[in-house]
Design a protein around this motif. Sequence first.
Motif, mmCIF file in Angstrom:
data_model
loop_
_atom_site.group_PDB
_atom_site.id
_atom_site.type_symbol
_atom_site.label_atom_id
_atom_site.label_comp_id
_atom_site.label_asym_id
_atom_site.label_seq_id
_atom_site.Cartn_x
_atom_site.Cartn_y
_atom_site.Cartn_z
ATOM 1 N N ARG A 190 42.845 45.353 32.190
ATOM 2 C CA ARG A 190 43.193 44.376 33.224
ATOM 3 C C ARG A 190 43.612 45.019 34.548
ATOM 4 O O ARG A 190 44.315 46.026 34.567
ATOM 5 C CB ARG A 190 44.333 43.464 32.737
ATOM 6 N N TYR A 215 44.472 43.096 38.697
ATOM 7 C CA TYR A 215 44.677 41.778 39.324
ATOM 8 C C TYR A 215 45.104 40.752 38.264
ATOM 9 O O TYR A 215 44.921 39.547 38.463
ATOM 10 C CB TYR A 215 43.392 41.258 39.985
ATOM 11 N N GLU A 227 43.548 40.205 35.600
ATOM 12 C CA GLU A 227 42.324 39.686 34.972
ATOM 13 C C GLU A 227 41.548 40.831 34.307
ATOM 14 O O GLU A 227 41.790 42.003 34.592
ATOM 15 C CB GLU A 227 41.444 39.024 36.043
ATOM 16 N N ILE A 238 38.785 43.403 33.798
ATOM 17 C CA ILE A 238 37.757 44.067 34.616
ATOM 18 C C ILE A 238 36.745 44.817 33.755
ATOM 19 O O ILE A 238 35.775 45.368 34.272
ATOM 20 C CB ILE A 238 38.369 45.034 35.656
ATOM 21 N N ALA A 274 34.832 36.567 37.828
ATOM 22 C CA ALA A 274 35.950 35.938 38.545
ATOM 23 C C ALA A 274 35.683 34.444 38.745
ATOM 24 O O ALA A 274 36.462 33.757 39.400
ATOM 25 C CB ALA A 274 36.169 36.612 39.899
ATOM 26 N N VAL A 298 38.393 31.853 37.995
ATOM 27 C CA VAL A 298 39.489 31.734 38.976
ATOM 28 C C VAL A 298 39.080 30.738 40.076
ATOM 29 O O VAL A 298 39.864 29.865 40.457
ATOM 30 C CB VAL A 298 39.824 33.113 39.587
ATOM 31 N N GLU A 338 33.017 43.046 37.313
ATOM 32 C CA GLU A 338 34.196 42.178 37.198
ATOM 33 C C GLU A 338 35.293 42.627 38.171
ATOM 34 O O GLU A 338 35.912 41.803 38.855
ATOM 35 C CB GLU A 338 34.761 42.205 35.761
ATOM 36 N N GLU A 339 35.517 43.941 38.230
ATOM 37 C CA GLU A 339 36.559 44.460 39.124
ATOM 38 C C GLU A 339 36.212 44.165 40.586
ATOM 39 O O GLU A 339 37.063 43.746 41.381
ATOM 40 C CB GLU A 339 36.733 45.970 38.923
ATOM 41 N N LEU A 363 36.678 40.343 41.267
ATOM 42 C CA LEU A 363 38.080 39.918 41.350
ATOM 43 C C LEU A 363 38.700 40.349 42.674
ATOM 44 O O LEU A 363 39.598 39.684 43.192
ATOM 45 C CB LEU A 363 38.870 40.477 40.156
#
Lengths: 112, 387
Positions: free
Chosen positions: A69, A71, A73, A75, B193, B196, B246-247, B250
């Motif tokens: 994780r 943020y 969330e 990754i 993301a 979100v 994903e990183e 976000l």
Amino acid sequence: MKEKAMQKGVSVIVMDDRDHVATALRELVPGETITCEVQGNSVSLAVNQPIPFGHKVAVIHITEGDHVRKYGEVIGRAVCDIPVGDHVHVHNIEGIRGRGDQAGGEPSSAEA
Amino acid sequence: MSLTFQGYRRPNGEVGIRNHLLIIPTVICSNQVCNRIQQLVPNTVAIPHQHGCSQIGADKDRTFDVLAGTGKNPNVGGVVIVSLGCEVVDPTQLAEEIRKTGKLVEVFDIQSVGGSVKAIQHGVQLAQEMRTKLDAMTKEAIPFSELKIGVKCGGSDATSGLASNPALGVAADALIAEGGTIVIGETTEIIGAEHVLADRCRTTETADDLYHIVNRFEKEVERMGADMRGGNPSPGNIAGGLSTIEEKSLGCISKCGTAPIEGVIEYAESIPQGGLYFMDSPGNDIECVSGMAAGGAHLVCFTTGRGTPTGSAVIPVIKITGNRICAERMADNMDVDVSGMLEGSVSLQEAGNHIWDEIRAVSDGQLTKAEVLGHAEFSINRIGPSL
């Protein structure tokens, strides 16, 4: 994402209490000790490898297969155990999404 | 009293922050004639592209929509369309679509006029006369509620997610507080993301639309049998510390601020007035910015960590970086430096205010670095094969 106030002279930032990683705000060298806030506590840890500016360092031990994780969330997923202080990047975590290579699609090489 | 800037009121009531004379080739075959007209008539801009023929179905429609949308963009005061004479994109239909805005439109084809030399001569004459008319137009005070801004990131590194994107989000919220419009795109770069953003959609239908476009894109990646990584995040993103899509995603989403998402629109579709919208578009910088311009955005705020010179043919592109090295090394290209955020000398709110001030100045006529340097990039997203 809540705002994290950045103080002058800090070396790394942890974006959320749920995070396994901190982001380096300057280049970190092996053996140096950094301090950051992990799950509400101030923690000091030794850096194991060179960490370039903007790259991630593990602040909590991550076990192979765990979600990683930042943020607050997910990754990606750890492809091996990652000890505290290790560089976290493409060599030890992988994306879970957009993985056509694992979906059994047509190969994308120049064979055609 | 509401904040205002000086802009051009168009015949259909829309507002321009620039007064471009746009030269549109309907097809790749007309590119060189358009380039020559641009060279010979000052203050004109041509949008050479690779398409306009050997296309069918939705792919053909998309090329038409992007050309028409770019011509209809309110920053454009007049349009000269140069056709070859036998292509798939119908020049008369294109001219009619753009004329719906009430702006000046001329159209001719190279085959009828009799070759390149005569076409260049004819185009130069039309463009010169049109430029004179455009230069006689005057500006008036316009409220910021009429402004539409695209938010985009490209050449990202870890500083994008930590500094420049959250700072741009503050400025995006400031525009929406004035009653203005923000559009965010890059469907690729919300993978991981999307939950979100879906939580922020005004209705469940909009949330479903958002999941639908992400799923559609991810299925396409699966069909190709490839790992996204290496394509997106790109090699430069990875060198900058971003490990997975994903990183990257976000870190991306904070650039649109905190407003509810009012709707999901198609690539190049007209952007509704007021609030935050999501445009289904690729992450590719030029295709995404060109889609926003075709949708009617007045300008794009563009964050970068690695640095990129990208501009646009018809809209100003404000370049923002949170990376000190990039701000210094690519000072030619960077408009706003918020790297102080990562050094503790500038707060998030101060950085956001800095971007908002730049938006106000650029809307009022101040040129961006990309405009000064003549960056007029344009490209059309393809969704089908060439025949």
